[in-house]
Design an enzyme around this catalytic site. Structure first.
Site, PDB file in Angstrom:
ATOM      1  N   GLY A 154      35.819  42.204  36.485  1.00  0.00           N
ATOM      2  CA  GLY A 154      36.565  41.896  37.936  1.00  0.00           C
ATOM      3  C   GLY A 154      37.932  42.226  38.251  1.00  0.00           C
ATOM      4  O   GLY A 154      38.839  42.518  37.698  1.00  0.00           O
ATOM      5  N   ARG A 155      38.014  42.155  39.227  1.00  0.00           N
ATOM      6  CA  ARG A 155      40.057  42.193  39.849  1.00  0.00           C
ATOM      7  C   ARG A 155      39.846  41.277  40.540  1.00  0.00           C
ATOM      8  O   ARG A 155      39.605  40.372  41.281  1.00  0.00           O
ATOM      9  CB  ARG A 155      40.182  43.377  40.823  1.00  0.00           C
ATOM     10  CG  ARG A 155      39.362  44.083  39.920  1.00  0.00           C
ATOM     11  CD  ARG A 155      40.455  45.574  40.222  1.00  0.00           C
ATOM     12  NE  ARG A 155      40.254  46.882  39.284  1.00  0.00           N
ATOM     13  CZ  ARG A 155      41.006  48.079  39.326  1.00  0.00           C
ATOM     14  NH1 ARG A 155      41.915  47.675  40.528  1.00  0.00           N
ATOM     15  NH2 ARG A 155      40.521  48.744  38.139  1.00  0.00           N
ATOM     16  N   ASP A 206      41.871  30.878  49.830  1.00  0.00           N
ATOM     17  CA  ASP A 206      41.360  32.142  49.920  1.00  0.00           C
ATOM     18  C   ASP A 206      39.793  32.059  49.763  1.00  0.00           C
ATOM     19  O   ASP A 206      39.212  32.652  49.062  1.00  0.00           O
ATOM     20  CB  ASP A 206      42.357  33.197  48.993  1.00  0.00           C
ATOM     21  CG  ASP A 206      41.866  34.221  49.025  1.00  0.00           C
ATOM     22  OD1 ASP A 206      41.677  34.854  50.320  1.00  0.00           O
ATOM     23  OD2 ASP A 206      41.939  35.204  48.377  1.00  0.00           O
ATOM     24  N   THR A 227      40.537  41.065  35.349  1.00  0.00           N
ATOM     25  CA  THR A 227      39.722  40.357  35.004  1.00  0.00           C
ATOM     26  C   THR A 227      38.674  41.035  33.742  1.00  0.00           C
ATOM     27  O   THR A 227      38.157  42.031  34.353  1.00  0.00           O
ATOM     28  CB  THR A 227      38.974  38.704  35.174  1.00  0.00           C
ATOM     29  OG1 THR A 227      39.911  38.484  36.896  1.00  0.00           O
ATOM     30  CG2 THR A 227      38.165  38.109  34.966  1.00  0.00           C
TER      31      THR A 227
END
Length: 584
Positions: A146-147, A257, A153
């Site tokens: 992931g990012r 966020d 990540t």
């Protein structure tokens, strides 16, 4: 478990998770405000000046794109769709770590160490964090999974984990990482919070080791369903989100966020647990403080964030956007440019007329509307949302102590006897849902055998769920402002008067009828001839101000008592001299 924050690497622009299926991959407008293209203020939003971090990321993107400038503000269509991911950097990072390990064996001379120190000083940034330097000896890097905002990540072996690679070439990004690790260390003890294990560093990276969540993003599941959830399925998701956000807010942490990409499932199972991740933009906030930096993702950002004055209610707005998407498959605020999105967030109202909204329950629509009030004072808190009839229904919900109660009691104790009497009259008109919420909060405070709560009760309620984050946000210190309860208990009747949110009550359909009934009660039990000086003190009117002119509409000239208009203004705590809120 595991995450890494890379100091020198150059990040790629995050792909757009919402790009239309028939379009080419493009850059995402929902990229955090710190990563937009424009460095100068928007012509439509002069108050909006992007962080230097945004320019840094965009410049890096342009420099790596063969000389062709590419905008990160291209906005996709309104419906949800998934774009392609760029190539994984995991292999590259492993090669860098291997070369660095070999170089370390060679560079053991004093001259080599001196040269390394000189190169570090050239950058001019202090990138030391005080973390352990044993990452390579304790973990083996795996593939990308992931990012995040500034990095990647990856899985890792140390016993399963994640690796996060962040660009850290400015003081802003370095401070973000310091704060993220600090928040992850400080928060603990909630089932819907990603578990933090440890942090490491070397000369170029920070490695954050966290729980591995293998079930994918909430966004993936939304897309797999075609963007629409049943009401019951949406409730199951939102209950988990509201629970963990209410917990964070009680600790004095605002996420800033919240979006479907930042919630991961622990496994592929349908009823898998949901975890909130990515505290890179999060911050500590004190109960009497407001934040003013614009961060977050465009589609989920709250109006008060764009106005640079906000606190925990901004997260609730983001949850409202997520709830809207879950129930109908599209965003409530949409435009083709970032400034257009901001304009819609500030001015437009979400549509509840298009399908499937007409077929959904009135309770579901009311729930979403009460999360998306543009005035944050009218918005439900996360704890209140858990008590909403659509969420709770006939089920008994275990809700955390609401930090709003804390703030309301503080304001009540500072009020004059006249305003306290007005609030007491209004509390007699509370509807059933409001009473259920206040009864639940009162029960959390565990009143004594006389049915009274004191300062010790509030202190105990806070300590029950306290983490290190609560100390950082100075919530325990804030108890000193409630010293009015030190020697005097508060029964449930007064608790209702102290805890009622006038602005939230005003948002109900029954407000006009409720406030007129409250004024009738006030006339019988609390209204009296007004002492001008007392009312002037309540309003914060200075001696140099023509008091009689200002209070002309507040006082009934026939008998010198408070008029209906004055009663309503007094309930709101309207002041002719608004105090400046603490911001940072």
């Amino acid at each position: 478990m595991g995450g890494c924050t890379s100091k020198p690497s150059s990040p790629s622009v995050k792909p757009n998770p919402y790009a239309p299926k028939d379009s080419l991959p493009q850059n995402d407008d929902s990229t955090p405000a710190r990563t937009s293209t424009a460095v100068k203020a928007s012509p439509f939003f002069p108050f909006y000046t992007p962080s230097p971090a945004r320019h840094r990321r965009n410049k890096s993107h342009r420099d790596g794109g063969g000389g062709e400038s590419k905008s990160v503000t291209g906005t996709p269509l309104r419906q949800l769709a998934r774009a392609f991911h760029p190539p994984s950097p995991a292999k590259h990072i492993r090669d860098v770590l291997r070369r660095r390990k070999e170089k370390k064996k060679e560079a053991t001379s004093p001259a080599a160490r001196q040269q390394e120190e000189e190169e570090r000083e050239e950058v001019g940034l202090d990138k030391r964090f005080g973390f352990s330097k044993e990452f390579q000896s304790r973990m083996e890097l795996g593939e990308e999974i992931g990012r995040g905002h500034f990095g990647y990540t990856c899985s890792a072996k140390f016993k399963k984990g994640e690796f996060k690679d962040h660009e850290m070439t400015t003081a802003i990004s370095i401070e973000d990482v310091r704060r993220e690790v600090k928040i992850l260390r400080a928060l603990s003890g909630h089932n819907n919070l990603v578990q933090f294990y440890d942090a490491f560093e070397d000369n170029a990276n920070v490695y954050i080791v966290m729980e591995l969540c293998g079930g994918g993003e909430l966004l993936d599941r939304i897309l797999a369903r075609g963007g629409k959830y049943t009401e019951d399925d949406a409730k199951a998701v939102l209950i988990q989100i509201l629970n963990v956000v209410a917990f964070c807010h009680l600790q004095g942490v605002v996420h800033r966020d919240l979006k479907p990409e930042n919630f991961l499932y622990t496994s592929k199972e349908e009823n898998s647990q949901l975890k909130v991740i990515d505290f890179g933009l999060s911050d500590f906030v004190r109960p009497d403080e407001r934040l003013n930096d614009i961060v977050g993702s465009a589609y989920y950002v709250a109006p008060e964030v764009l106005h640079r004055s906000y606190t925990t209610e901004a997260d609730v707005w983001s949850i409202g956007v997520i709830a809207y998407i879950l129930l109908c498959g599209s965003r409530p605020f949409w435009a083709r440019t970032e400034s257009g999105i901001f304009r819609a967030v500030l001015k437009a109202d979400p549509s509840f007329d298009e399908p499937p909204w007409p077929s959904l329950s009135l309770e579901a629509k009311d729930f979403v509307k009460r999360l998306l009030y543009k005035d944050p004072r009218k918005r439900m808190t996360a704890s209140q949302a858990l008590m909403h009839p659509w969420i709770s229904g006939s089920k008994k919900m275990n809700i955390p102590f609401d930090i709003l109660i804390f703030r309301q009691i503080k304001a009540y104790l500072k009020s004059s006897s006249l305003r306290k009497a007005a609030l007491m009259a209004l509390s007699k008109t509370l509807i059933t849902d409001e009473l259920l919420y206040l009864k639940a909060q009162f029960a959390i405070l565990a009143p004594n055998k006389n049915g009274l709560i004191t300062l010790d009760n509030i202190r105990t309620a806070l300590a029950t769920n306290a983490t290190e984050a609560m100390k950082e946000s100075r919530i325990p210190d804030f108890l000193a402002l409630l010293n009015g309860l030190q020697y005097k208990g508060m029964d449930f009747e007064e608790f209702c008067a102290a805890s009622i949110s006038v602005h939230q009550h005003e948002s109900l359909d029954c407000w006009e009828q409720s406030v007129r009934h409250a004024y009738e009660l006030f006339e019988m039990n609390g209204n009296r001839v007004i002492v001008i000086e007392e009312l002037a003190s309540e309003l914060g009117v200075g001696s140099s101000v023509p008091v009689h002119t200002i209070l002309h509409d507040w006082i009934r000239h026939s008998d010198g008592k408070l008029s209906f208009l004055g009663f309503v203004k007094l309930l709101h705590g309207v002041s002719t001299r608004q105090p400046l809120a603490k911001t940072r």
